[in-house]
Write an enzyme that holds these catalytic residues in place. Sequence first.
Site, short mmCIF file in Angstrom:
data_model
loop_
_atom_site.label_atom_id
_atom_site.label_comp_id
_atom_site.label_asym_id
_atom_site.label_seq_id
_atom_site.Cartn_x
_atom_site.Cartn_y
_atom_site.Cartn_z
N SER A 1 0.86 -1.18 0.00
CA SER A 1 0.00 0.00 0.00
C SER A 1 0.89 1.22 0.00
CB SER A 1 -0.88 -0.01 1.26
OG SER A 1 -1.52 1.24 1.45
N TYR B 1 -1.84 -1.26 10.97
CA TYR B 1 -2.03 -1.50 9.53
C TYR B 1 -0.87 -0.93 8.72
CZ TYR B 1 -3.74 -1.16 4.78
OH TYR B 1 -3.84 -1.26 3.41
#
Length: 267
Positions: A147, A160
């Site tokens: 990401s 995360y």
Amino acid sequence: MRSKRNGIPRQTALVTGGSGGIGLEIAKVLARRGFDLVLVARKRDALEAAAGQIEGKYEVKAHVFAADLRRREAPEEIFDFLHNENVPIHILVNNAGFGLGGEFAETELTRELEMIQVNIAALTHLTKLFLPAMIKAKAGRVLNLASTAAFQPGPLMAVYYATKAYVLSFSEALSEELRNAGVTVTALCPGPTRSDFATVAHVGESRLFALFGMAEAADVAEYGVRAMIEGRRVAIPGIRNKIIAQANRFAPRTVTAKVARIAQESR
């Protein structure tokens, strides 16, 4: 279990999180390119619906295996099943993952430990299991879903962001190890993407989505598969995401953390 085209066995791609979102779109792109599929996710009904959708449109076989990657035993179960069915995996797509928003001191520990298990441990375990055969064959590809979160600390989604930093670092290191092995590893680093991720992570009201908008999962998948086939180590879809990722590489970490917090705060 393996299907053939013109008498030649097809190559097979394993996609985790393959019943929806980016994972399902990656599976569709691979099917369009002629790969048979093994789709893995928790819910069998969603998997069977995805497999039926793909088989109905493309001339490929889409196998399903329901597995909860929050369980430590799941990667071994997937590997053993495919080994027993004599299905070699030529492409491994480690797409499964989820996030959780909120102050770390207040978020649910169990959920975050499950996140680490899925986003990091299962991804690592599956790669460890399927990689040796690729190396032996001197051919294979691994696509890991990282990401743009991987490029900076992420206050209000601390765990995360940290898991995605691991995925990026692991992928880049492994790619270098395998540079002469005939096997490639690609880290796909999308920005905000239209899926159920934000709802599951409870971050749908964050400024991030208002500031940067959302890419379409199909576009991210097309870009990611193309980058994987080309053997790129890091693939960042979108000019804006590329600029932000590069800026985060050079800006002071204290600054990137503050900017990330602003983006993660509710509108």
